[in-house]
Design an enzyme around this catalytic site. Structure first.
Site, short mmCIF file in Angstrom:
data_model
loop_
_atom_site.label_atom_id
_atom_site.label_comp_id
_atom_site.label_asym_id
_atom_site.label_seq_id
_atom_site.Cartn_x
_atom_site.Cartn_y
_atom_site.Cartn_z
N ALA A 1 8.66 -4.25 -5.70
CA ALA A 1 7.77 -3.09 -5.82
C ALA A 1 7.47 -2.69 -7.27
O ALA A 1 6.81 -1.66 -7.48
CB ALA A 1 8.27 -1.89 -5.03
N ALA A 2 7.92 -3.48 -8.25
CA ALA A 2 7.60 -3.12 -9.64
C ALA A 2 6.08 -3.15 -9.85
O ALA A 2 5.51 -2.25 -10.49
CB ALA A 2 8.29 -4.07 -10.61
N GLY A 3 5.42 -4.16 -9.29
CA GLY A 3 3.95 -4.24 -9.41
C GLY A 3 3.29 -3.08 -8.68
O GLY A 3 2.27 -2.54 -9.14
N ASP A 4 3.86 -2.68 -7.55
CA ASP A 4 3.29 -1.55 -6.80
C ASP A 4 3.46 -0.26 -7.59
O ASP A 4 2.55 0.58 -7.63
CB ASP A 4 4.00 -1.40 -5.45
N GLY B 1 0.83 -1.21 0.00
CA GLY B 1 0.00 0.00 0.00
C GLY B 1 0.86 1.25 0.00
O GLY B 1 0.67 2.17 -0.82
O1 RIB Z 1 5.61 -5.41 -3.30
C1 RIB Z 1 6.76 -5.22 -2.54
C2 RIB Z 1 6.41 -5.14 -1.09
O2 RIB Z 1 5.86 -6.36 -0.66
C3 RIB Z 1 7.57 -4.91 -0.17
O3 RIB Z 1 7.87 -3.53 0.02
C4 RIB Z 1 7.18 -5.63 1.10
O4 RIB Z 1 6.93 -4.78 2.18
C5 RIB Z 1 5.94 -6.43 0.74
O5 RIB Z 1 4.80 -5.85 1.20
#
Ligand code: RIB
Length: 299
Positions: A242-245, A39
């Site tokens: 975190a690429a997907g984030d 998030g």
């Molecule tokens: O998507 C990457 C994230 O997944 C990391 O930052 C870790 O905290 C987990 O939530």
């Protein structure tokens, strides 16, 4: 404005020569600590790309909670609706990163698991006003369902990580799974070919459009009966954490600006590709001018 309802984790990251198999110990490199959490990463991604962002989440009353609120608030994200939960640890993630940039992650949810419908109701005004509300699966279903119900704009749901027994909100405008998450949601084997991804995604019910992220194979976009495959941008990844984030945060920004879905997906893919060239979660997220410059160099 974009609202993100979700997790905040302090990440502990170790480089490893390869990922261990069960029962095995591998010696890794030096540990680094970075702000993370799906998030929080999505919120910071959107803020770095120029959007106004409000966050709804929980941290514990420990040092990690202070680190996380400072990190996310310091990026310009409104943290009015981040509550501190007494007697609870802040979410933590232990991340191993291989030389190919692939990660494996263990999340200890801590205070994230205390987020509930009441937290979303307390932020109802923000959720009603948000052009896009972004949700993931590192907080309880109860919070996601309440947020989806209260959201006045587009609801983008990223069903990550795959969590047994989790129920997606009954209706979302945009569902953004990867292959593994798509398989979990549809009860199929992990789809490999484009045709298999399309067949699996067509089984999904209760979503307006589906955007399947395929890593180095690009993105598959399904809207109604039509589908479109967008190839990946070519980069040399060092850490895909975190690429997907980054993709979800960037997609939310582009949609909040009224861009058509295909254009928004391409822009988000560029942001995500750039993020894989840098280490860490929030430390890897690009600024808007970097994405524009990267895109200007593509043919
Ligand atoms: O998507 C990457 C994230 O997944 C990391 O930052 C870790 O905290 C987990 O939530």
């Amino acid at each position: 404005m974009i609202a993100v309802v979700g997790s905040l984790n302090l990440d502990l990251v170790a480089p490893v020569p390869r990922h261990p198999v069960p029962g095995e110990t591998v010696l890794g490199g030096d540990i680094a600590q970075h702000p993370g959490g799906k998030g929080a990463n999505q919120a910071v991604a959107a803020a770095r790309l120029g959007a106004g962002v409000s966050f709804v989440g929980r941290v514990g009353d420990d040092d990690a909670g202070q680190v996380m609120t400072d990190a996310v608030g310091g990026q310009g994200v409104d943290i009015t609706h981040v509550r501190t939960t007494a007697g609870t640890a802040t979410g933590r993630a232990m991340i191993a990163v291989s030389p190919a940039g692939e990660n494996s992650i263990i999340v200890s949810p801590g205070a994230n698991s205390r987020l509930g419908a009441a937290d979303c109701e307390a932020a109802a005004d923000v959720l009603r006003r948000a052009a896009v509300t972004v949700l993931q699966q590192e907080v309880p279903d109860e919070a996601n369902h309440a947020a989806a119900r209260l959201a006045g704009g587009t609801v983008l749901y990223n069903p990550a990580p795959v969590t047994p027994g989790t129920t997606p909100p009954p209706y979302v405008d945009l569902l953004v799974p990867n292959r593994t998450e798509l398989a979990a949601l549809t009860g199929t084997d992990v789809p490999r070919t484009t045709d298999e991804v399309v067949t699996a995604a067509r089984r999904l019910r209760g979503a307006g459009a589906v955007v399947v992220t395929l890593g180095g194979d690009g993105v598959l976009l399904l809207e109604g009966t039509a589908h479109l495959h967008l190839p990946a941008f070519r980069v040399r990844p060092t850490d895909t954490t975190a690429a997907g984030d980054c993709f979800c945060g960037a997609l939310a920004v582009a949609l909040s600006e009224g861009r058509p879905l295909t254009e928004a997906v391409r822009w988000a893919s560029a942001a995500a590709a750039l993020s894989t060239t840098r280490a860490g979660a929030q430390s890897s997220l690009p600024a808007r001018d970097e994405v524009e410059e990267f895109l200007s160099r593509q043919k």
